[in-house]
Design an enzyme around this catalytic site. Structure first.
Site, mmCIF file in Angstrom:
data_model
loop_
_atom_site.group_PDB
_atom_site.id
_atom_site.type_symbol
_atom_site.label_atom_id
_atom_site.label_comp_id
_atom_site.label_asym_id
_atom_site.label_seq_id
_atom_site.Cartn_x
_atom_site.Cartn_y
_atom_site.Cartn_z
ATOM 1 C CB CYS A 287 8.468 -6.693 -8.471
ATOM 2 S SG CYS A 287 8.005 -5.652 -6.801
ATOM 3 N NE ARG A 316 6.595 -5.114 1.878
ATOM 4 C CZ ARG A 316 5.902 -4.502 0.975
ATOM 5 N NH1 ARG A 316 5.183 -3.357 1.704
ATOM 6 N NH2 ARG A 316 5.885 -4.914 -0.173
ATOM 7 C CD GLN A 334 3.301 -7.686 -1.502
ATOM 8 O OE1 GLN A 334 4.293 -8.274 -2.160
ATOM 9 N NE2 GLN A 334 2.995 -6.403 -1.228
ATOM 10 C CG ASP A 336 3.011 -9.171 -5.610
ATOM 11 O OD1 ASP A 336 2.520 -8.235 -6.187
ATOM 12 O OD2 ASP A 336 4.157 -8.789 -5.455
ATOM 13 C CG HIS A 464 3.557 -4.371 -8.351
ATOM 14 N ND1 HIS A 464 4.611 -5.095 -7.820
ATOM 15 C CD2 HIS A 464 2.605 -4.064 -7.381
ATOM 16 C CE1 HIS A 464 4.511 -5.161 -6.505
ATOM 17 N NE2 HIS A 464 3.230 -4.703 -6.250
#
Length: 591
Positions: A287, A316, A334, A336, A464
């Site tokens: 993001c 992560r 992701q 995303d 998101h």
RNA sequence: GCUGGUGUAGCUCAGCCGGUAGAGCAACUGACUUGUAAUCAGUAGGUCGUCGGUUCGAAUCCGUCCACCAGCUCCA
């Protein structure tokens, strides 16, 4: 794909009878354990959806052999046909009785029970436990052939890792032996579909000790599938009005402080890397990068919504014990996207996301979803009004879409409420993949703005979202959903030529080369084995279509087609076979 | 991270009370000329997860670390 008939087994929550059976079985098990292991202290023993468990405090670990002995002891207890008797006692009386038994955990449980009187369930006059019930009337109603003790595992007292670790025995109990067998069959089916096993057998991916846990290597066949998934995804997003981005894998730590991740998400982040005395952070999310991209220009309200999408790889930190194949990893990509829009566009944008999600998931064979709306958690940022506004926008979109959903109170992200979509696979299991989140936080933190019609500067709203969630996890789910038996359009190898003899290899290779140019994924088996073996090998490799070539085929310019699910289809001309293949791929159906 | 279990050939696994490793499949080579789910023979392949300890001697016993498995906890 193969039609595996889902086995219908009621969950505990759906059956009053199963609740009684499992509650009672759990108590019978606890009684058996205390008879065999007098040092064992009882704690709690609830039913769960597929069975029950009971947690014990016991100095020595229980072994597989112990489980067998416990089961035997349970059968003895069941055969005694002890009545299950409910008794109501005062708090003082319960306290007195627990103290007499020296059961410290029961004391704690008692202290937590608010109501009075306290209910106690007796198994005959031999054993009792604090319990709210309900139970069977008599332990003799349990069918020993419908009960199985499954495993032992550690579990913290009251689920808190600061508390002592107890030993949990998992068991399952059913109304009939047939149900137990069906349940065990379902477990075997899940094992057969295990993506970790299939990933190795089909040579799709690996996770290697030398490299580290939770880090995925996509092998050629897996990589082919990933490319198909990615290409599909990019096209779908471009068609849906998204712009594609590529952003770095790390950035200054300060960026993560600005975003708030450093405060709210640090426990899941890798440690920062120091380069020339500056600290860089491997990204756990995309993001902030999309936000920075937005900020490179001053935007007019006329430009909104702006939709940025990226297949962004994030890292992560996950505790070592939580890693699990492709489902839980430390590095993943992701799918995303971040939508920057006007307040009045939010509802439409969310609806658009839900529509795109449905389209994408259904093209991959997932048409059954469970939807959750998660609201504000304790650890969060932003005002109440802002949360209210965002949560309502999500609710409205779901209502417009007409999807049923449950509310998960307090389950939202720290920066906003969200919709989670779980997909149901071929054997009825649910997998968390898609998510849509409204975010009123990041735009403020980064000072995002757009110029409104009246010339004023306003803060855009950010949405998101991810559809696959993570390519790794989605791939794992795909493997399990299809049991490695992928539909033609996704199969890493769509067709294998099986030459009956070596002299037919070149005929096969010529066609293979032509078809490769058309984008078909084909290969020629040159191992020189007999046809029976060639078929067997193609079958075990789960290749959807086989083309057998021998003298007949070569002379007539045909191929004898055999499909994995349809068997021998007989001879087709090369042109016919080609046309059918291309059409099936294009329509995402079987040959 | 925690509890318990596991780690031997590419894969699946055997190897008792300590005496420096074995099978099937896969791979490779050769023979067989093969028609709808396993042709035959041979060859090669292992610091027995890591590091350390005990011992005349360790795959085997002890400790350490790593990874995996079942859970717990955590999980945007």
């Amino acid at each position: 794909m193969s039609e595996t008939t889902p086995i219908h087994l009621p969950k505990t929550s759906e059956s009053e009878r199963l609740k009684r059976i499992r509650h009672t079985a759990s108590h019978v098990m606890a009684m058996a354990v205390q008879r065999l292991f007098p040092k064992a202290k009882v704690t709690i023993g609830p039913w769960i959806e597929d069975g029950f468990y009971y947690d014990f405090d016991h100095p020595e670990p229980f072994t597989e052999q112990d489980l067998k002995a416990i089961k035997k002891e349970m059968v003895k207890i069941i055969k005694k046909k002890l009545p299950v008797i409910r008794e109501e006692v005062s708090r003082e009386e319960a306290l007195r009785r627990i103290q007499a038994l020296n059961e410290p955990y029961k004391l704690e449980i008692l202290a937590d029970i608010k109501e009075e009187p306290i209910t106690i369930y007796h198994l005959g006059d031999e054993w009792w436990d604090l319990c709210a019930g309900p139970h069977l009337d008599n332990v003799g109603e349990l069918n020993p052939d419908a009960i199985e003790l499954e495993s032992v595992a550690g579990a913290y007292w009251r689920g808190d890792e600061r508390n002592p670790m107890l030993q949990r025995i998992y068991g399952t109990a059913w109304e009939t032996p047939e149900q137990l067998q069906a349940y065990l069959q379902r477990k075997r089916e899940a094992l057969r579909r295990d993506h970790r096993r299939l990933g190795q057998e089909l040579d799709l991916f690996s996770i290697q000790e030398e490299a580290g846990g939770g880090l995925v290597f996509w092998h050629p066949k897996g990589a082919r599938m990933r490319l198909l998934i990615e290409n599909y995804w990019r096209e779908a997003h471009l068609r849906a009005g998204y712009e594609l981005l590529y952003t770095p894998h790390l950035a200054h730590l300060d960026l993560w402080k600005t975003s708030g991740h450093w405060d709210f998400y640090r426990e899941s982040m890798f440690d920062a890397i120091t380069v020339e005395s500056q600290e860089y952070q491997l990204k756990p999310m995309n993001c902030p990068f999309h936000v920075l991209t937005y900020k490179t220009h001053l935007h007019s309200y006329r430009e909104l919504p702006i939709r940025y999408a990226e297949l962004g790889t994030v890292y992560r930190y996950e505790r070592s014990g939580t890693l699990h194949g492709l489902m839980r990893v430390r590095g993943f990509t992701q799918d995303d996207a971040h939508i920057f829009c006007l307040p009045e566009q939010v509802a439409d944008e969310i609806l658009g996301v839900l529509n795109l999600t449905e389209q994408v998931l259904s093209d991959f064979g997932f048409r059954d979803y469970e939807v959750n709306l998660s609201t504000r958690p304790e650890k969060s940022v932003g005002s109440d009004e802002v949360w209210e506004l965002a949560t309502n926008a999500l609710r409205n979109a779901l209502d417009t879409k007409g999807w049923a959903y449950k509310e998960d109170v307090g389950g939202g992200a720290f920066y906003g409420p969200k919709i989670d979509i779980k997909i149901r696979d071929a054997i009825g299991r649910l997998w968390q993949c898609s998510t849509v989140q409204v975010d009123f936080n990041l735009p403020q933190r980064f000072g995002l703005e757009y110029v409104a019609a009246d010339g004023s500067r306003q803060v855009p709203i950010m949405i998101h979202r991810a559809i696959f969630g993570s390519l790794e996890r989605f791939f794992g789910v795909l493997i399990e959903h299809y049991a490695g038996d992928f539909p033609l359009w996704l199969a890493p190898v769509q067709l294998r030529f099986l030459p009956v003899g070596e002299q037919y290899v070149s005929y096969a290779k010529n066609i293979a080369t032509d078809w490769q140019k058309l984008g078909l994924r084909v290969e020629v088996d040159t191992s020189g084995e007999r046809l029976g073996k060639l078929i067997r090998n193609a079958e075990t490799a789960k290749i959807p279509v086989m083309a057998i070539v021998g003298s007949k085929e070569q002379e007539t310019g045909t191929l004898s087609i055999r499909t994995r699910h349809g068997g021998d289809l007989g001879a087709l001309t090369v042109a016919e076979a080609e046309e059918r293949l291309l059409k099936a791929v294009q329509q995402r159906c079987d040959f």
